[in-house]
Write a protein that holds these residues in place. Structure first.
Motif, PDB file in Angstrom:
ATOM      1  N   MET A   1       0.871 -33.135 -16.909  1.00  0.00           N
ATOM      2  CA  MET A   1       1.803 -32.727 -15.790  1.00  0.00           C
ATOM      3  C   MET A   1       1.082 -31.462 -15.165  1.00  0.00           C
ATOM      4  O   MET A   1       0.605 -30.532 -16.084  1.00  0.00           O
ATOM      5  N   ILE A   2       1.202 -31.103 -13.865  1.00  0.00           N
ATOM      6  CA  ILE A   2       0.215 -30.040 -13.289  1.00  0.00           C
ATOM      7  C   ILE A   2       1.473 -29.191 -13.115  1.00  0.00           C
ATOM      8  O   ILE A   2       2.265 -29.250 -12.049  1.00  0.00           O
ATOM      9  N   ALA A   3       1.789 -28.058 -13.571  1.00  0.00           N
ATOM     10  CA  ALA A   3       2.662 -27.099 -13.557  1.00  0.00           C
ATOM     11  C   ALA A   3       2.456 -26.290 -12.381  1.00  0.00           C
ATOM     12  O   ALA A   3       3.420 -25.826 -11.629  1.00  0.00           O
ATOM     13  N   TYR A   4       1.411 -25.788 -12.153  1.00  0.00           N
ATOM     14  CA  TYR A   4       0.934 -24.983 -10.854  1.00  0.00           C
ATOM     15  C   TYR A   4      -0.253 -25.022 -10.368  1.00  0.00           C
ATOM     16  O   TYR A   4      -1.362 -25.490 -11.332  1.00  0.00           O
ATOM     17  N   ILE A   5      -0.638 -24.684  -9.305  1.00  0.00           N
ATOM     18  CA  ILE A   5      -2.031 -24.424  -8.843  1.00  0.00           C
ATOM     19  C   ILE A   5      -2.333 -23.152  -8.189  1.00  0.00           C
ATOM     20  O   ILE A   5      -1.516 -22.757  -7.378  1.00  0.00           O
ATOM     21  N   ARG A   6      -3.506 -22.521  -8.707  1.00  0.00           N
ATOM     22  CA  ARG A   6      -3.800 -21.276  -8.057  1.00  0.00           C
ATOM     23  C   ARG A   6      -5.169 -21.620  -7.095  1.00  0.00           C
ATOM     24  O   ARG A   6      -6.143 -22.068  -7.874  1.00  0.00           O
TER      25      ARG A   6
ATOM     26  N   THR B   1       3.985 -26.465  -8.931  1.00  0.00           N
ATOM     27  CA  THR B   1       3.791 -27.910  -8.570  1.00  0.00           C
ATOM     28  C   THR B   1       4.570 -28.875  -9.279  1.00  0.00           C
ATOM     29  O   THR B   1       4.899 -28.659 -10.629  1.00  0.00           O
ATOM     30  N   TYR B   2       4.970 -30.040  -8.783  1.00  0.00           N
ATOM     31  CA  TYR B   2       5.649 -31.169  -9.848  1.00  0.00           C
ATOM     32  C   TYR B   2       4.587 -32.586  -9.240  1.00  0.00           C
ATOM     33  O   TYR B   2       4.640 -32.900  -8.161  1.00  0.00           O
ATOM     34  N   LEU B   3       4.307 -33.022 -10.336  1.00  0.00           N
ATOM     35  CA  LEU B   3       3.540 -34.379 -10.078  1.00  0.00           C
ATOM     36  C   LEU B   3       4.359 -35.646 -10.249  1.00  0.00           C
ATOM     37  O   LEU B   3       4.997 -35.707 -11.356  1.00  0.00           O
ATOM     38  N   HIS B   4       4.550 -36.420  -8.975  1.00  0.00           N
ATOM     39  CA  HIS B   4       5.515 -37.535  -9.293  1.00  0.00           C
ATOM     40  C   HIS B   4       4.493 -38.755  -9.190  1.00  0.00           C
ATOM     41  O   HIS B   4       3.962 -38.824  -8.413  1.00  0.00           O
ATOM     42  N   VAL B   5       4.679 -39.274 -10.376  1.00  0.00           N
ATOM     43  CA  VAL B   5       4.025 -40.706 -10.412  1.00  0.00           C
ATOM     44  C   VAL B   5       4.746 -41.977 -10.089  1.00  0.00           C
ATOM     45  O   VAL B   5       5.975 -42.425 -10.532  1.00  0.00           O
ATOM     46  N   ARG B   6       4.258 -42.944  -8.993  1.00  0.00           N
ATOM     47  CA  ARG B   6       4.815 -44.126  -8.878  1.00  0.00           C
ATOM     48  C   ARG B   6       3.792 -45.125  -8.974  1.00  0.00           C
ATOM     49  O   ARG B   6       2.518 -44.767  -9.463  1.00  0.00           O
TER      50      ARG B   6
ATOM     51  N   GLN C   1       0.341 -41.218  -6.843  1.00  0.00           N
ATOM     52  CA  GLN C   1       0.543 -40.087  -7.577  1.00  0.00           C
ATOM     53  C   GLN C   1       0.748 -38.768  -6.392  1.00  0.00           C
ATOM     54  O   GLN C   1      -0.239 -38.473  -5.758  1.00  0.00           O
ATOM     55  N   LEU C   2       1.725 -38.529  -6.225  1.00  0.00           N
ATOM     56  CA  LEU C   2       2.278 -37.386  -5.259  1.00  0.00           C
ATOM     57  C   LEU C   2       2.274 -36.096  -5.881  1.00  0.00           C
ATOM     58  O   LEU C   2       3.209 -35.764  -6.964  1.00  0.00           O
ATOM     59  N   LEU C   3       1.839 -34.959  -5.485  1.00  0.00           N
ATOM     60  CA  LEU C   3       2.223 -33.681  -6.001  1.00  0.00           C
ATOM     61  C   LEU C   3       2.857 -32.907  -4.878  1.00  0.00           C
ATOM     62  O   LEU C   3       2.492 -32.730  -3.848  1.00  0.00           O
ATOM     63  N   TYR C   4       4.042 -32.330  -5.403  1.00  0.00           N
ATOM     64  CA  TYR C   4       5.002 -31.428  -4.707  1.00  0.00           C
ATOM     65  C   TYR C   4       4.642 -30.011  -5.149  1.00  0.00           C
ATOM     66  O   TYR C   4       4.506 -29.791  -6.405  1.00  0.00           O
ATOM     67  N   GLY C   5       4.811 -29.261  -3.908  1.00  0.00           N
ATOM     68  CA  GLY C   5       4.645 -27.652  -4.021  1.00  0.00           C
ATOM     69  C   GLY C   5       5.824 -26.965  -3.770  1.00  0.00           C
ATOM     70  O   GLY C   5       6.685 -27.233  -2.886  1.00  0.00           O
ATOM     71  N   PHE C   6       5.785 -25.655  -4.296  1.00  0.00           N
ATOM     72  CA  PHE C   6       7.271 -24.914  -4.125  1.00  0.00           C
ATOM     73  C   PHE C   6       6.599 -23.153  -4.366  1.00  0.00           C
ATOM     74  O   PHE C   6       5.802 -23.118  -5.094  1.00  0.00           O
ATOM     75  N   LYS C   7       7.303 -22.535  -3.411  1.00  0.00           N
ATOM     76  CA  LYS C   7       6.923 -21.007  -3.592  1.00  0.00           C
ATOM     77  C   LYS C   7       7.418 -20.417  -4.780  1.00  0.00           C
ATOM     78  O   LYS C   7       6.813 -19.319  -5.431  1.00  0.00           O
ATOM     79  N   THR C   8       8.590 -21.024  -5.258  1.00  0.00           N
ATOM     80  CA  THR C   8       9.129 -20.207  -6.443  1.00  0.00           C
ATOM     81  C   THR C   8       9.476 -21.402  -7.471  1.00  0.00           C
ATOM     82  O   THR C   8       9.713 -22.317  -7.434  1.00  0.00           O
ATOM     83  N   GLU C   9       9.647 -20.868  -8.831  1.00  0.00           N
ATOM     84  CA  GLU C   9      10.075 -21.587  -9.836  1.00  0.00           C
ATOM     85  C   GLU C   9      11.671 -22.282  -9.692  1.00  0.00           C
ATOM     86  O   GLU C   9      11.798 -23.208 -10.157  1.00  0.00           O
ATOM     87  N   GLU C  10      12.284 -21.488  -9.068  1.00  0.00           N
ATOM     88  CA  GLU C  10      13.618 -21.739  -8.759  1.00  0.00           C
ATOM     89  C   GLU C  10      13.778 -23.083  -8.037  1.00  0.00           C
ATOM     90  O   GLU C  10      14.586 -24.063  -8.053  1.00  0.00           O
ATOM     91  N   GLU C  11      12.695 -23.360  -6.725  1.00  0.00           N
ATOM     92  CA  GLU C  11      12.714 -24.216  -5.609  1.00  0.00           C
ATOM     93  C   GLU C  11      12.321 -25.345  -6.626  1.00  0.00           C
ATOM     94  O   GLU C  11      12.726 -26.561  -6.626  1.00  0.00           O
TER      95      GLU C  11
ATOM     96  N   ILE D   1      19.009 -39.924  -4.650  1.00  0.00           N
ATOM     97  CA  ILE D   1      18.410 -38.863  -3.944  1.00  0.00           C
ATOM     98  C   ILE D   1      16.929 -39.080  -4.586  1.00  0.00           C
ATOM     99  O   ILE D   1      16.558 -39.001  -5.872  1.00  0.00           O
ATOM    100  N   GLY D   2      15.742 -39.365  -3.830  1.00  0.00           N
ATOM    101  CA  GLY D   2      14.420 -39.480  -4.036  1.00  0.00           C
ATOM    102  C   GLY D   2      13.882 -38.232  -3.766  1.00  0.00           C
ATOM    103  O   GLY D   2      14.469 -37.256  -3.141  1.00  0.00           O
ATOM    104  N   PRO D   3      12.590 -38.262  -3.829  1.00  0.00           N
ATOM    105  CA  PRO D   3      11.638 -36.951  -3.580  1.00  0.00           C
ATOM    106  C   PRO D   3      11.759 -36.775  -2.148  1.00  0.00           C
ATOM    107  O   PRO D   3      11.856 -35.414  -1.677  1.00  0.00           O
ATOM    108  N   LYS D   4      11.877 -37.616  -1.347  1.00  0.00           N
ATOM    109  CA  LYS D   4      11.693 -37.560   0.006  1.00  0.00           C
ATOM    110  C   LYS D   4      13.072 -36.992   0.645  1.00  0.00           C
ATOM    111  O   LYS D   4      13.017 -36.010   1.113  1.00  0.00           O
ATOM    112  N   GLY D   5      14.098 -37.420  -0.004  1.00  0.00           N
ATOM    113  CA  GLY D   5      15.549 -36.837   0.269  1.00  0.00           C
ATOM    114  C   GLY D   5      15.736 -35.434  -0.242  1.00  0.00           C
ATOM    115  O   GLY D   5      16.381 -34.754   0.516  1.00  0.00           O
ATOM    116  N   ALA D   6      15.334 -35.376  -1.418  1.00  0.00           N
ATOM    117  CA  ALA D   6      15.245 -33.655  -1.904  1.00  0.00           C
ATOM    118  C   ALA D   6      14.497 -32.828  -1.102  1.00  0.00           C
ATOM    119  O   ALA D   6      14.798 -31.790  -0.775  1.00  0.00           O
ATOM    120  N   LEU D   7      13.442 -33.240  -0.488  1.00  0.00           N
ATOM    121  CA  LEU D   7      12.640 -32.392   0.167  1.00  0.00           C
ATOM    122  C   LEU D   7      13.382 -31.993   1.596  1.00  0.00           C
ATOM    123  O   LEU D   7      13.325 -30.819   2.179  1.00  0.00           O
TER     124      LEU D   7
END
Length: 200
Positions: A1-6, A48-53, A57-67, A80-86
């Motif tokens: 899992m990729i937890a974050y990217i800097r 980041t959150y790595l979603h594997v289909r 393999q799609l990488l989703y990113g957010f400004k905060t840990e809460e998001e 609700i899938g990733p597209k709906g959640a976004l």
């Protein structure tokens, strides 16, 4: 899992950002890429959150840990899938959204794209009581009932801008600045948005 990217934010697109990490460009799908606009060509830290289909393999990113946390919980809800959640997260305040779940505000939840009565009820059943501890402002009672009105106002302003011919890309680029002032009504938000858009 990729937890974050800097790395260096090199490019912003309508749905994604590109972050360069030592010569490797990571394409990261975001609810609102333009939330990072002020940091273009600068170092950024993206949760980041790595979603594997089967086919990607799609990488989703957010400004905060809460998001990021809210995103992972939303995609666990049936229907609700990733597209709906976004789509839900593109213009929300996390604390306001969680507060709406806690008070079982179906009308607020149904104001988001793709969310009908059945899905709104499922969100409440699955997530009520599971999110507040992860969002301190909700736990501390800092979010009031007026929060939902602000989100509805923002949605109304976005729809008005679409009716005026502005694209989703253009509208998304000003949403972060519109969210910064909860005191504005719909007409005031529209005027502020038009002023920002004309400067681009």
């Amino acid at each position: 899992m990729i937890a974050y990217i800097r790395g260096m934010l090199t490019y912003i697109q309508s749905d994604t950002i590109i972050v360069d990490v030592e010569g490797v460009g990571y394409e990261i799908i975001c609810p609102n890429p333009y939330a990072f606009q002020a940091l273009e060509n600068e170092k950024v830290f993206v949760y980041t959150y790595l979603h594997v289909r089967e086919d990607a393999q799609l990488l989703y990113g957010f400004k905060t840990e809460e998001e990021k946390y809210l995103f992972t919980k939303l995609i666990s809800v049936s229907g609700i899938g990733p597209k709906g959640a976004l789509a839900i997260m593109a213009s929300i305040d996390v604390a306001e959204f969680v507060a709406a779940i806690e008070r079982e505000d179906e009308a607020f939840l149904k104001s988001f794209p793709g969310i009908g009565k059945k899905t709104a009820r499922q969100i409440i059943l699955d997530l009520k009581g599971k999110l507040a501890l992860a969002v301190p402002s909700v736990q501390d009672g800092q979010v009031e009932e007026a929060g939902s009105t602000n989100q509805v106002t923002l949605k109304e302003a976005q729809e008005a801008l679409k009716a005026l011919g502005y694209t989703d890309r253009e509208i998304k680029s000003v949403v972060p600045k519109l969210q910064s002032d909860a005191s504005l009504n719909t007409d005031e938000l529209i005027r502020k948005a038009l002023s920002l858009l004309m400067k681009k």
